[in-house]
Write a protein that holds these residues in place. Sequence first.
Motif, PDB file in Angstrom:
ATOM      1  N   SER A 174       0.833  -1.206   0.000  1.00  0.00           N
ATOM      2  CA  SER A 174       0.000   0.000   0.000  1.00  0.00           C
ATOM      3  C   SER A 174       0.866   1.254   0.000  1.00  0.00           C
ATOM      4  N   VAL A 175       1.888   1.262   0.841  1.00  0.00           N
ATOM      5  CA  VAL A 175       2.781   2.427   0.927  1.00  0.00           C
ATOM      6  C   VAL A 175       3.529   2.622  -0.391  1.00  0.00           C
ATOM      7  N   HIS A 176       3.997   1.519  -0.963  1.00  0.00           N
ATOM      8  CA  HIS A 176       4.725   1.602  -2.233  1.00  0.00           C
ATOM      9  C   HIS A 176       3.831   2.147  -3.345  1.00  0.00           C
ATOM     10  N   SER A 177       2.547   1.763  -3.323  1.00  0.00           N
ATOM     11  CA  SER A 177       1.611   2.173  -4.377  1.00  0.00           C
ATOM     12  C   SER A 177       1.411   3.677  -4.429  1.00  0.00           C
ATOM     13  N   ILE A 178       1.526   4.330  -3.287  1.00  0.00           N
ATOM     14  CA  ILE A 178       1.189   5.763  -3.231  1.00  0.00           C
ATOM     15  C   ILE A 178       2.376   6.647  -2.883  1.00  0.00           C
ATOM     16  N   TYR A 179       3.534   6.065  -2.584  1.00  0.00           N
ATOM     17  CA  TYR A 179       4.636   6.822  -1.992  1.00  0.00           C
ATOM     18  C   TYR A 179       5.061   8.020  -2.840  1.00  0.00           C
ATOM     19  N   ASP A 180       5.327   7.794  -4.123  1.00  0.00           N
ATOM     20  CA  ASP A 180       5.852   8.876  -4.969  1.00  0.00           C
ATOM     21  C   ASP A 180       4.908  10.068  -5.024  1.00  0.00           C
ATOM     22  N   GLU A 181       3.626   9.803  -5.262  1.00  0.00           N
ATOM     23  CA  GLU A 181       2.667  10.902  -5.390  1.00  0.00           C
ATOM     24  C   GLU A 181       2.359  11.531  -4.035  1.00  0.00           C
ATOM     25  N   ALA A 182       2.301  10.686  -2.993  1.00  0.00           N
ATOM     26  CA  ALA A 182       1.943  11.188  -1.663  1.00  0.00           C
ATOM     27  C   ALA A 182       3.011  12.106  -1.079  1.00  0.00           C
ATOM     28  N   THR A 183       4.270  11.944  -1.503  1.00  0.00           N
ATOM     29  CA  THR A 183       5.357  12.765  -0.963  1.00  0.00           C
ATOM     30  C   THR A 183       5.572  14.041  -1.772  1.00  0.00           C
ATOM     31  N   ASN A 184       4.816  14.236  -2.849  1.00  0.00           N
ATOM     32  CA  ASN A 184       4.928  15.478  -3.621  1.00  0.00           C
ATOM     33  C   ASN A 184       4.366  16.650  -2.819  1.00  0.00           C
ATOM     34  N   PRO A 185       4.904  17.837  -3.006  1.00  0.00           N
ATOM     35  CA  PRO A 185       4.363  19.007  -2.295  1.00  0.00           C
ATOM     36  C   PRO A 185       2.995  19.395  -2.849  1.00  0.00           C
ATOM     37  N   VAL A 186       2.187  20.013  -2.012  1.00  0.00           N
ATOM     38  CA  VAL A 186       0.869  20.483  -2.438  1.00  0.00           C
ATOM     39  C   VAL A 186       1.061  21.784  -3.214  1.00  0.00           C
ATOM     40  N   MET A 187       0.756  21.748  -4.501  1.00  0.00           N
ATOM     41  CA  MET A 187       0.932  22.931  -5.342  1.00  0.00           C
ATOM     42  C   MET A 187      -0.385  23.689  -5.533  1.00  0.00           C
ATOM     43  N   ASP A 188      -1.407  22.951  -5.950  1.00  0.00           N
ATOM     44  CA  ASP A 188      -2.717  23.566  -6.192  1.00  0.00           C
ATOM     45  C   ASP A 188      -3.767  22.464  -6.186  1.00  0.00           C
ATOM     46  N   GLY A 189      -4.959  22.798  -6.674  1.00  0.00           N
ATOM     47  CA  GLY A 189      -6.041  21.813  -6.699  1.00  0.00           C
ATOM     48  C   GLY A 189      -5.719  20.612  -7.562  1.00  0.00           C
ATOM     49  N   ASP A 190      -4.800  20.806  -8.533  1.00  0.00           N
ATOM     50  CA  ASP A 190      -4.440  19.688  -9.410  1.00  0.00           C
ATOM     51  C   ASP A 190      -3.731  18.580  -8.640  1.00  0.00           C
ATOM     52  N   SER A 191      -3.080  18.941  -7.532  1.00  0.00           N
ATOM     53  CA  SER A 191      -2.376  17.938  -6.726  1.00  0.00           C
ATOM     54  C   SER A 191      -3.359  16.912  -6.170  1.00  0.00           C
ATOM     55  N   ALA A 192      -4.492  17.418  -5.682  1.00  0.00           N
ATOM     56  CA  ALA A 192      -5.519  16.529  -5.133  1.00  0.00           C
ATOM     57  C   ALA A 192      -6.094  15.649  -6.226  1.00  0.00           C
TER      58      ALA A 192
END
Length: 290
Positions: free
Chosen positions: A29-47
Amino acid sequence: MKNLLKAEFSRMFRSKLFWIFMVLSVLFSVHSIYDEATNPVMDGDSAEAYGYVFEAALYFYIMAYCFAAAVIDSLFISREHADGTVRNKIISGHSRASVYLTELIVCSVTGLVMFVVNLAIISLPFLKFGIHGMDGWVTMRRIILIAVLIIVINAMFVLFSMLISSRASSMVWSIVFIIIMIVSSGLIQDKLDSDSSSRIRREEGEYYDESKILSDTERKIYKALNYILPTNQVLHAYDIDDYLADYKDISEIPQKKLNIYLAGLSLLDVVTFAVVTTAGIALFRKKDLK
């Protein structure tokens, strides 16, 4: 049966097998989301971007679980065959149906517990990104379908495990079975896709391969199998709304109608579950326990 359930749940949740697969599930589960989940929050597109990752994580989880369940169910149940526990339960007065259903309930609940843990982990980044752009109805339908599929998948593997005493044979047959099912489901979808694309080319006056167009009877059979087989549903867990709407324009279909389609699909799974479980109990009653 109540005492059987208490004993089996205790054995499952105290076993190394359960905790090994639980840890593997968490890591997956952690591996599946790690890359995207650790990205900084930039704008609504991040969500919105994480929303796609969340959907993909659910899809890959149910695909991986098909194989994990084959191993968990086989190893857990075959141990009882090996040490004579299954035979002793029956000698002590428990019916074979009760013994069978106990194993099925324990394995199914275990699968659901693992799924809930997976769901909790991949949902955590929403606290960071928010849920902007997420369609709650689509997510709900996908989660419900996966939960139902986990129960049906366990029903199939428990059948193998209760009928095949050998640990290795039970696990091999379960894995071979799910591979055959998934490959067959992929071929069924490929037939339907080729048929649809060829029909569109024919209507538009473009070149098409006549051999790829199915007859009306063949098309009905392939479409029925596409909805009945659990592994076909697994393959479509990602594009669930298109799948439920038979790839019609979903923007014109009310949410309520899609929910009704999901209920119908779940009903098919209930029938599959009932048929597999009834057959398993009937065959287990005839099995010679040594």
